[in-house]
Enzyme design. Structure first.
Site, PDB file in Angstrom:
ATOM      1  N   LYS A 198     -29.230   1.062 -32.861  1.00 39.02           N
ATOM      2  CA  LYS A 198     -29.276   2.469 -32.706  1.00 39.02           C
ATOM      3  C   LYS A 198     -28.531   3.291 -33.729  1.00 39.02           C
ATOM      4  CE  LYS A 198     -29.911   1.582 -27.619  1.00 39.02           C
ATOM      5  NZ  LYS A 198     -29.294   1.893 -26.277  1.00 39.02           N
ATOM      6  N   THR A 203     -27.133  -5.849 -35.851  1.00 38.05           N
ATOM      7  CA  THR A 203     -26.336  -7.142 -36.216  1.00 38.05           C
ATOM      8  C   THR A 203     -26.957  -8.258 -35.691  1.00 38.05           C
ATOM      9  OG1 THR A 203     -25.232  -6.718 -33.927  1.00 38.05           O
ATOM     10  CG2 THR A 203     -24.112  -5.926 -36.082  1.00 38.05           C
ATOM     11  N   ASN A 205     -26.058 -11.625 -33.561  1.00 37.72           N
ATOM     12  CA  ASN A 205     -25.028 -11.766 -32.771  1.00 37.72           C
ATOM     13  C   ASN A 205     -25.127 -13.409 -32.389  1.00 37.72           C
ATOM     14  OD1 ASN A 205     -24.373  -9.137 -32.769  1.00 37.72           O
ATOM     15  ND2 ASN A 205     -25.190  -8.859 -30.831  1.00 37.72           N
ATOM     16  N   GLU A 252     -20.321 -10.800 -34.629  1.00 35.90           N
ATOM     17  CA  GLU A 252     -21.438  -9.888 -34.940  1.00 35.90           C
ATOM     18  C   GLU A 252     -21.617  -9.759 -36.603  1.00 35.90           C
ATOM     19  OE1 GLU A 252     -21.654  -6.796 -31.455  1.00 35.90           O
ATOM     20  OE2 GLU A 252     -19.531  -7.236 -31.989  1.00 35.90           O
ATOM     21  N   TYR A 263     -33.832 -13.280 -33.507  1.00 37.64           N
ATOM     22  CA  TYR A 263     -33.521 -13.724 -32.269  1.00 37.64           C
ATOM     23  C   TYR A 263     -33.831 -14.951 -32.027  1.00 37.64           C
ATOM     24  CZ  TYR A 263     -32.377  -8.780 -31.667  1.00 37.64           C
ATOM     25  OH  TYR A 263     -31.933  -7.431 -31.539  1.00 37.64           O
ATOM     26  N   ARG A 276      -9.885  -6.537 -41.915  1.00 38.58           N
ATOM     27  CA  ARG A 276      -8.942  -5.701 -41.124  1.00 38.58           C
ATOM     28  C   ARG A 276      -9.113  -6.406 -39.722  1.00 38.58           C
ATOM     29  NH1 ARG A 276     -11.905  -2.830 -37.760  1.00 38.58           N
ATOM     30  NH2 ARG A 276     -13.992  -2.189 -38.080  1.00 38.58           N
TER      31      ARG A 276
END
Length: 303
Positions: A198, A203, A205, A252, A263, A276
């Protein structure tokens, strides 16, 4: 590579074998496997391994591993191993004397004509067997022995425990040097909330296995392997606190310049650098802006 169960039907003949947990398949392990390949002379190359440390099993303590069993099998197959045998982790098995281990396991079941091991190899009840015991019993049981010196990193022996310490600290460059390959997480791509799509940052996952030792939560410069192709990516290990309330840790990965639906496919995420820590942003907009900055940071590091 054959994956065989350790049961009454197991009976190999004239093999070259090595024994151990092989957590991480690090540079020292690779040296040992190379020696096996160079000395096989047509014989089956066998790895006799176990998933849980004997000490952890006997003390009933959970132990996180650098590689899962699935990952270990993939890495060993890539190294050219012919047969993978997982040892049973039972008190009866761990109670075998060094003599019983050689006679009943290595000779009668594995058919070892050559044993390859490191200088610190221990086996049998209470780790009573060692390299010297193997040397003394070569003629008695009929095998040859190859003993490999440990590999070093910065003048210290490379070990799985040292690598675990660096993983926990997020020192991925050092981890990868000691492993001699990138630390990775392998898993099936699962359906998510599609938030990434969106906001224009889809990503892939995956949920790491509970036994997998993970580096610190946060963002990493990564490569994602889909099939046999490798793609630059940025990956987050964590719970995504900005948009989710749960505590289920996910990996992710936003794969750069990649739009395919994957998928259900098995992917491998290779970790190269910690960027980070994971953060809880005030809004999705702030999260999106930071991810785009992270992407640019990763792109600049790939040059």
């Amino acid at each position: 590579m054959q994956c065989l169960s350790f049961d009454g039907a197991l009976q190999l003949n004239n093999t070259i074998v090595t024994v151990g947990k092989f957590d991480g398949l690090h540079k020292g392990h690779e040296k040992l496997l190379d020696i096996m390949k160079n000395n096989a002379n047509g014989r089956q190359k066998v790895v006799l391994t176990f998933e849980t440390e004997p000490k952890a099993f006997l003390n009933d303590t959970g132990s996180k591993t650098i590689v899962t069993e699935q990952e270990k099998k993939l890495l060993l197959e890539a190294q050219g191993i012919d047969v993978y045998v997982k040892m049973p982790m039972t008190k009866e098995f761990l109670g075998l004397t060094p003599e019983q281990f050689i006679k009943e396991i290595l000779k009668e079941k594995i058919g070892a004509s050559t044993i390859v091991c490191g200088t610190d190899f221990r086996f049998g009840a209470k780790a009573g067997g060692d390299v010297e015991y193997l040397r003394e019993n070569r003629d008695r049981f009929g095998y040859s022995l190859i003993v490999i010196e440990k590999e070093q990193y910065h003048h210290k022996d490379i070990s799985s425990s040292a690598i675990r310490e660096k993983i926990v600290q997020g020192e991925m460059a050092e981890v990868n040097e000691m492993l001699d390959h990138p630390y990775s997480i392998i898993g099936n791509v699962e359906q998510g909330k599609h938030l990434g799509r969106k906001i224009g940052l889809p990503t892939a996952n995956i949920i790491p296995e509970k036994t997998k030792l993970l580096p610190p939560r946060g963002v990493y410069r990564t490569v994602v392997v889909v099939g046999k192709k490798r793609y630059h990516a940025i990956s987050n290990i964590g719970v995504n606190p900005t948009v989710e309330n749960g505590n289920r840790i996910k990996v992710e990965s936003h794969i750069l310049d990649y739009q395919e639906e994957i998928y259900g496919e098995v992917v491998q995420v290779l970790f190269y650098e910690f960027i980070r820590p994971e953060q809880d942003f005030g809004s999705v907009e702030e999260l999106t802006a930071q991810i785009r900055k992270d992407i640019e940071t990763c792109k600049s590091r790939w040059k």
